[in-house]
Motif scaffolding. Structure first.
Motif, PDB file in Angstrom:
ATOM      1  N   GLN A 233       0.831  -1.204   0.000  1.00 28.90           N
ATOM      2  CA  GLN A 233       0.000   0.000   0.000  1.00 28.90           C
ATOM      3  C   GLN A 233       0.868   1.257   0.000  1.00 28.90           C
ATOM      4  O   GLN A 233       0.572   2.236  -0.690  1.00 28.90           O
ATOM      5  CB  GLN A 233      -0.925  -0.018   1.215  1.00 28.90           C
ATOM      6  N   ALA A 234       1.960   1.218   0.773  1.00 29.03           N
ATOM      7  CA  ALA A 234       2.882   2.353   0.792  1.00 29.03           C
ATOM      8  C   ALA A 234       3.532   2.545  -0.572  1.00 29.03           C
ATOM      9  O   ALA A 234       3.678   3.664  -1.066  1.00 29.03           O
ATOM     10  CB  ALA A 234       3.939   2.158   1.871  1.00 29.03           C
ATOM     11  N   LEU A 235       3.934   1.435  -1.205  1.00 26.07           N
ATOM     12  CA  LEU A 235       4.562   1.522  -2.529  1.00 26.07           C
ATOM     13  C   LEU A 235       3.567   2.044  -3.570  1.00 26.07           C
ATOM     14  O   LEU A 235       3.969   2.720  -4.521  1.00 26.07           O
ATOM     15  CB  LEU A 235       5.108   0.156  -2.940  1.00 26.07           C
ATOM     16  N   ASN A 236       2.295   1.717  -3.402  1.00 23.50           N
ATOM     17  CA  ASN A 236       1.277   2.242  -4.318  1.00 23.50           C
ATOM     18  C   ASN A 236       1.239   3.766  -4.256  1.00 23.50           C
ATOM     19  O   ASN A 236       1.097   4.452  -5.273  1.00 23.50           O
ATOM     20  CB  ASN A 236      -0.098   1.679  -3.973  1.00 23.50           C
ATOM     21  N   MET A 242       4.447  10.088  -4.102  1.00 22.98           N
ATOM     22  CA  MET A 242       4.698  10.397  -2.695  1.00 22.98           C
ATOM     23  C   MET A 242       6.023   9.774  -2.253  1.00 22.98           C
ATOM     24  O   MET A 242       6.413   8.704  -2.722  1.00 22.98           O
ATOM     25  CB  MET A 242       3.550   9.864  -1.818  1.00 22.98           C
ATOM     26  N   GLY A 243       6.737  10.422  -1.352  1.00 22.38           N
ATOM     27  CA  GLY A 243       7.948   9.858  -0.798  1.00 22.38           C
ATOM     28  C   GLY A 243       7.620   8.664   0.080  1.00 22.38           C
ATOM     29  O   GLY A 243       6.541   8.588   0.673  1.00 22.38           O
ATOM     30  N   LEU A 244       8.555   7.718   0.208  1.00 21.41           N
ATOM     31  CA  LEU A 244       8.291   6.495   0.953  1.00 21.41           C
ATOM     32  C   LEU A 244       8.017   6.775   2.429  1.00 21.41           C
ATOM     33  O   LEU A 244       7.143   6.155   3.042  1.00 21.41           O
ATOM     34  CB  LEU A 244       9.471   5.515   0.818  1.00 21.41           C
ATOM     35  N   LYS A 245       8.761   7.705   3.020  1.00 22.77           N
ATOM     36  CA  LYS A 245       8.552   8.025   4.429  1.00 22.77           C
ATOM     37  C   LYS A 245       7.137   8.553   4.657  1.00 22.77           C
ATOM     38  O   LYS A 245       6.437   8.105   5.577  1.00 22.77           O
ATOM     39  CB  LYS A 245       9.584   9.050   4.899  1.00 22.77           C
ATOM     40  N   GLN A 246       6.720   9.509   3.813  1.00 25.24           N
ATOM     41  CA  GLN A 246       5.388  10.076   3.955  1.00 25.24           C
ATOM     42  C   GLN A 246       4.310   9.034   3.663  1.00 25.24           C
ATOM     43  O   GLN A 246       3.272   8.995   4.325  1.00 25.24           O
ATOM     44  CB  GLN A 246       5.218  11.278   3.020  1.00 25.24           C
ATOM     45  N   ALA A 247       4.585   8.171   2.670  1.00 25.59           N
ATOM     46  CA  ALA A 247       3.627   7.117   2.340  1.00 25.59           C
ATOM     47  C   ALA A 247       3.456   6.162   3.521  1.00 25.59           C
ATOM     48  O   ALA A 247       2.336   5.739   3.836  1.00 25.59           O
ATOM     49  CB  ALA A 247       4.092   6.350   1.102  1.00 25.59           C
ATOM     50  N   VAL A 251      -0.093   5.440   5.496  1.00 24.12           N
ATOM     51  CA  VAL A 251      -0.656   4.098   5.666  1.00 24.12           C
ATOM     52  C   VAL A 251      -0.811   3.784   7.155  1.00 24.12           C
ATOM     53  O   VAL A 251      -1.808   3.189   7.586  1.00 24.12           O
ATOM     54  CB  VAL A 251       0.220   3.038   4.972  1.00 24.12           C
ATOM     55  N   ALA A 252       0.168   4.179   7.971  1.00 22.56           N
ATOM     56  CA  ALA A 252       0.098   3.946   9.414  1.00 22.56           C
ATOM     57  C   ALA A 252      -1.080   4.690  10.031  1.00 22.56           C
ATOM     58  O   ALA A 252      -1.797   4.156  10.888  1.00 22.56           O
ATOM     59  CB  ALA A 252       1.413   4.379  10.071  1.00 22.56           C
ATOM     60  N   MET A 253      -1.309   5.920   9.585  1.00 21.78           N
ATOM     61  CA  MET A 253      -2.426   6.710  10.111  1.00 21.78           C
ATOM     62  C   MET A 253      -3.760   6.085   9.734  1.00 21.78           C
ATOM     63  O   MET A 253      -4.719   6.097  10.522  1.00 21.78           O
ATOM     64  CB  MET A 253      -2.342   8.147   9.585  1.00 21.78           C
ATOM     65  N   GLN A 254      -3.835   5.513   8.531  1.00 15.67           N
ATOM     66  CA  GLN A 254      -5.080   4.931   8.059  1.00 15.67           C
ATOM     67  C   GLN A 254      -5.371   3.584   8.714  1.00 15.67           C
ATOM     68  O   GLN A 254      -6.537   3.221   8.925  1.00 15.67           O
ATOM     69  CB  GLN A 254      -5.044   4.750   6.529  1.00 15.67           C
ATOM     70  N   THR A 255      -4.335   2.830   9.025  1.00 17.21           N
ATOM     71  CA  THR A 255      -4.525   1.452   9.484  1.00 17.21           C
ATOM     72  C   THR A 255      -4.255   1.233  10.959  1.00 17.21           C
ATOM     73  O   THR A 255      -4.720   0.251  11.537  1.00 17.21           O
ATOM     74  CB  THR A 255      -3.606   0.507   8.690  1.00 17.21           C
ATOM     75  N   TYR A 263       7.399   0.817   6.624  1.00 14.32           N
ATOM     76  CA  TYR A 263       8.564   1.326   5.888  1.00 14.32           C
ATOM     77  C   TYR A 263       9.516   0.181   5.537  1.00 14.32           C
ATOM     78  O   TYR A 263       9.981   0.058   4.389  1.00 14.32           O
ATOM     79  CB  TYR A 263       9.276   2.375   6.741  1.00 14.32           C
ATOM     80  N   GLU A 264       9.794  -0.685   6.516  1.00 13.36           N
ATOM     81  CA  GLU A 264      10.719  -1.815   6.299  1.00 13.36           C
ATOM     82  C   GLU A 264      10.153  -2.800   5.272  1.00 13.36           C
ATOM     83  O   GLU A 264      10.894  -3.309   4.413  1.00 13.36           O
ATOM     84  CB  GLU A 264      10.998  -2.522   7.615  1.00 13.36           C
ATOM     85  N   GLN A 265       8.844  -3.083   5.357  1.00 15.65           N
ATOM     86  CA  GLN A 265       8.239  -3.983   4.402  1.00 15.65           C
ATOM     87  C   GLN A 265       8.253  -3.420   2.999  1.00 15.65           C
ATOM     88  O   GLN A 265       8.491  -4.142   2.013  1.00 15.65           O
ATOM     89  CB  GLN A 265       6.786  -4.285   4.823  1.00 15.65           C
ATOM     90  N   ALA A 266       8.049  -2.121   2.884  1.00 14.86           N
ATOM     91  CA  ALA A 266       8.092  -1.474   1.571  1.00 14.86           C
ATOM     92  C   ALA A 266       9.478  -1.577   0.974  1.00 14.86           C
ATOM     93  O   ALA A 266       9.643  -1.847  -0.229  1.00 14.86           O
ATOM     94  CB  ALA A 266       7.653  -0.023   1.701  1.00 14.86           C
TER      95      ALA A 266
END
Length: 271
Positions: A233-236, A242-247, A251-255, A263-266
């Motif tokens: 989802q972050a990579l999407n 969007m930058g990876l950190k912000q992404a 995703v963290a805020m949404q889930t 971040y590590e999984q991405a």
């Protein structure tokens, strides 16, 4: 008084006796499309005697004052092309204005594509949410699904036939292979509901089904996070600029999942 009247979503035999009586007796009717209303009346063998007013998404704001004034002294009937007015149809602004002006607002209940599709979906019906029409663009649709990734209630959406395949693919990409159903042509001759996982429905939708669509999606399981899915989802979001950190933060805020884990999984998936 303002009276909201539900009209058939397909089969004219679903018209209630109260709707028939209202169409015959009201002297003032506001309709999403007066031509559609006249076709409905003809189909029900009803001769309209009312003065008709159009009320659609392009003129609702400008017509409110006139209709509120009318409803303060008379009974005004409001109908949309199909289903209940205000539910993904015009009427909300008028209802709010009438309520604020002290005009009584009641409804004549009837057909609804939302609850009809939900009832036949085979998915939990005890708690659900209706999200209206999905956005036209893939990126915007994915953001909607991302925002609902941890929604535990069954979700209901409207979608056009020429976008249903893309919508199913976006849902699968963001939410994984959840259970779902798509109902088309509800209450009409060729009514059909396709049930299965999102991957099943994607294969079905490749046949280019026709008719108005209602998509019903299974809610998320309690407190279960698929780390690989969260990373994807972050990579999407990264693919949308969007930058990876912000992404990862989004995703963290949404889930509610860990930002560092996302971040590590991405990074792992990217590698």
């Amino acid at each position: 008084m303002l009276v909201l009247a539900a009209t058939p979503i397909g089969n004219l035999q679903d018209a209630s006796m109260r709707l028939r009586l209202a169409l015959e007796s009201f002297e003032f009717i506001a309709a999403e499309d007066t031509r559609t209303l006249k076709k409905l009346a003809n189909g029900l063998s009803i001769k309209l005697k009312a003065q008709l007013f159009s009320l659609h998404e392009h003129n609702e704001s400008e017509r409110i004052a006139q209709l509120v004034e009318l409803a303060t002294e008379n009974d005004l009937l409001l109908v949309s092309d199909a289903g209940m007015p205000t539910i993904s149809d015009p009427g909300f602004l008028l209802v709010r204005a009438c309520a604020q002006a002290g005009v009584e607002v009641i409804s004549l209940p009837g057909p609804s594509a939302v609850v009809t599709a939900l009832a036949v979906s085979g998915l939990p019906t005890d708690r659900f949410c209706f999200e209206g029409f999905l956005p036209r663009k893939s990126g915007e649709r994915q953001r909607v699904f991302l925002a609902l990734a941890q929604e535990k209630r069954t979700m209901v959406f409207f979608e056009a036939p020429h976008r249903i395949l893309d919508a199913l693919q976006d849902a699968h990409k963001v939410l994984g292979d959840r259970r779902a159903s798509v109902s088309r042509e509800l209450t009409k001759k060729f009514e059909h509901t396709e049930r299965g996982t999102l991957s099943d429905l994607i294969e079905w939708a490749k046949s280019i089904p026709k008719g108005e669509m209602v998509l019903v999606l299974e809610g998320a399981e309690d407190l279960v996070y698929d780390e690989k899915l969260l990373g994807q989802q972050a990579l999407n979001l990264v693919a949308q600029g969007m930058g990876l950190k912000q992404a990862s933060i989004q995703v963290a805020m949404q889930t509610g999942a860990s930002r560092s884990v996302i971040y590590e999984q991405a990074l792992l998936l990217k590698a």
